[in-house]
Design a protein around this motif. Structure first.
Motif, PDB file in Angstrom:
ATOM      1  N   ASP A 128       0.599  -1.556   0.319  1.00  0.00           N
ATOM      2  CA  ASP A 128      -0.107  -0.341   0.486  1.00  0.00           C
ATOM      3  C   ASP A 128       0.726   1.119  -0.004  1.00  0.00           C
ATOM      4  O   ASP A 128       0.726   2.001  -0.733  1.00  0.00           O
ATOM      5  N   ALA A 129       2.355   1.391   0.814  1.00  0.00           N
ATOM      6  CA  ALA A 129       2.786   2.170   0.574  1.00  0.00           C
ATOM      7  C   ALA A 129       3.281   2.652  -0.174  1.00  0.00           C
ATOM      8  O   ALA A 129       3.364   3.895  -1.086  1.00  0.00           O
ATOM      9  N   VAL A 142      -4.749  15.255  -3.428  1.00  0.00           N
ATOM     10  CA  VAL A 142      -5.814  15.282  -1.877  1.00  0.00           C
ATOM     11  C   VAL A 142      -6.868  14.436  -1.787  1.00  0.00           C
ATOM     12  O   VAL A 142      -6.633  13.335  -0.922  1.00  0.00           O
ATOM     13  N   ALA A 143      -7.360  14.259  -2.875  1.00  0.00           N
ATOM     14  CA  ALA A 143      -8.500  13.378  -3.049  1.00  0.00           C
ATOM     15  C   ALA A 143      -7.747  11.915  -2.998  1.00  0.00           C
ATOM     16  O   ALA A 143      -8.487  11.108  -2.230  1.00  0.00           O
ATOM     17  N   TYR A 144      -6.917  11.443  -3.206  1.00  0.00           N
ATOM     18  CA  TYR A 144      -6.360  10.184  -3.464  1.00  0.00           C
ATOM     19  C   TYR A 144      -5.549   9.642  -2.288  1.00  0.00           C
ATOM     20  O   TYR A 144      -5.868   8.607  -1.366  1.00  0.00           O
ATOM     21  N   THR A 145      -5.310  11.021  -1.750  1.00  0.00           N
ATOM     22  CA  THR A 145      -4.503  10.309   0.101  1.00  0.00           C
ATOM     23  C   THR A 145      -5.767  10.121   0.502  1.00  0.00           C
ATOM     24  O   THR A 145      -5.854   9.649   1.243  1.00  0.00           O
ATOM     25  N   GLU A 146      -6.726  11.186   0.116  1.00  0.00           N
ATOM     26  CA  GLU A 146      -8.507  11.172   1.251  1.00  0.00           C
ATOM     27  C   GLU A 146      -8.568   9.654   0.936  1.00  0.00           C
ATOM     28  O   GLU A 146      -9.018   9.016   2.089  1.00  0.00           O
ATOM     29  N   LYS A 171      -9.628   4.552   4.130  1.00  0.00           N
ATOM     30  CA  LYS A 171      -9.609   3.483   3.854  1.00  0.00           C
ATOM     31  C   LYS A 171      -9.063   2.332   4.985  1.00  0.00           C
ATOM     32  O   LYS A 171      -8.934   1.618   5.962  1.00  0.00           O
ATOM     33  N   TYR A 172      -8.100   3.344   5.456  1.00  0.00           N
ATOM     34  CA  TYR A 172      -7.374   2.960   6.957  1.00  0.00           C
ATOM     35  C   TYR A 172      -8.237   3.383   8.153  1.00  0.00           C
ATOM     36  O   TYR A 172      -8.003   2.894   9.320  1.00  0.00           O
ATOM     37  N   GLU A 204     -11.460   1.365  12.614  1.00  0.00           N
ATOM     38  CA  GLU A 204     -13.120   0.706  13.071  1.00  0.00           C
ATOM     39  C   GLU A 204     -13.294  -0.515  13.387  1.00  0.00           C
ATOM     40  O   GLU A 204     -14.252  -1.176  13.767  1.00  0.00           O
ATOM     41  N   GLN A 205     -12.842  -1.533  12.101  1.00  0.00           N
ATOM     42  CA  GLN A 205     -13.368  -3.104  12.191  1.00  0.00           C
ATOM     43  C   GLN A 205     -12.468  -3.866  13.040  1.00  0.00           C
ATOM     44  O   GLN A 205     -12.687  -4.417  14.072  1.00  0.00           O
ATOM     45  N   ALA A 206     -11.080  -2.803  13.904  1.00  0.00           N
ATOM     46  CA  ALA A 206     -10.710  -3.962  14.582  1.00  0.00           C
ATOM     47  C   ALA A 206     -10.850  -3.326  15.842  1.00  0.00           C
ATOM     48  O   ALA A 206     -10.435  -4.242  16.600  1.00  0.00           O
ATOM     49  N   GLU A 207     -11.576  -1.919  15.996  1.00  0.00           N
ATOM     50  CA  GLU A 207     -12.162  -2.005  17.536  1.00  0.00           C
ATOM     51  C   GLU A 207     -13.028  -2.946  18.323  1.00  0.00           C
ATOM     52  O   GLU A 207     -14.403  -3.692  17.472  1.00  0.00           O
TER      53      GLU A 207
END
Length: 230
Positions: free
Chosen positions: A177-178, A212-216, A221-222, A227-230
């Motif tokens: 991903d990075a 910036v949209a790509y950064t968003e 995503k993360y 949130e799913q990990a909580e």
């Protein structure tokens, strides 16, 4: 309203109404306490709070003074709390960047000179060959803040700096991903620079918006992963 809130509200009212102007020394504690109807403890806490926000400045042995109240400085003080935001908050900041950074790029395209274009090109050369996260983050920030400064609006520059201050510290640990993010980020930077070099506000703005949209996309995503990990 708490005693502290009452003291804060009273001091803010004195400044907003013009009773205390930039550069003015605050009256004595006794006078302010009587005027605002608060205790010395509450007043001192209010002064410390406004000092942390850049509204007041305390000079050793001289007292407290109203600052110059520059918009850029007051906005900059938000970095004290913005740095504490979780990923969900970073997402909201990134959404704000989608509005502000394209505007800054458009302004910069109309005002940029050849020397600055060359500086930005050199920065991108360093960014593209860097594989160190800290180094890449620093250079990336310098690239975007240089564009904001060319826009010649100190308040806008300060706000973009604050909004970026939290997101630039976030690191994507997944290697694939990075790598994908860096590939698209480098291409996005080049598109912004092409718009600036051509003195084309529309192209520069569109490229910044896409960048910036790509950064968003990645922040969103993360955020969902967290949130799913909580």
């Amino acid at each position: 309203m708490s005693a502290l809130d009452k003291a804060l509200h009273g001091l803010r009212a004195l400044i907003a109404d013009g009773a205390l102007r930039p550069g003015d020394r605050l009256p004595s504690e006794g006078e302010l306490c009587e005027r605002l109807g608060v205790s010395r403890g509450s007043l001192r806490e209010a002064i410390r709070t406004l000092g942390a926000l850049g509204v007041l400045e305390t000079r050793h042995g001289s007292g407290s003074y109203v600052s110059e109240l520059r918009a850029a400085d007051l906005i900059g003080s938000l970095s004290l709390t913005v740095g504490l935001l979780p990923m969900a908050g970073v997402l909201e900041l990134t959404e704000l960047r989608r509005v502000l950074e394209p505007h800054a790029a458009a302004l910069a395209a109309a005002r940029i000179d050849e020397e600055t274009v060359e500086k930005l090109d050199a920065l991108l050369g360093e960014i593209e060959v860097s594989d160190d996260f800290e180094d890449h983050s620093r250079l990336d920030h310098e690239f975007h803040m240089t564009i904001s400064k060319v826009a010649s609006n100190d308040a806008l520059t300060s706000l973009i700096d604050v909004l970026r201050s939290r997101s630039r510290a976030y690191r994507i640990h997944d290697v694939h991903d990075a790598a994908e993010l860096k590939l698209h980020s480098d291409a996005g930077h080049r598109a912004i620079l092409r718009g600036l070099a051509a003195a084309d506000p529309v192209a520069a703005s569109a490229a910044a918006s896409s960048h910036v949209a790509y950064t968003e996309y990645w922040v969103r995503k993360y955020t969902e992963v967290d949130e799913q990990a909580e």
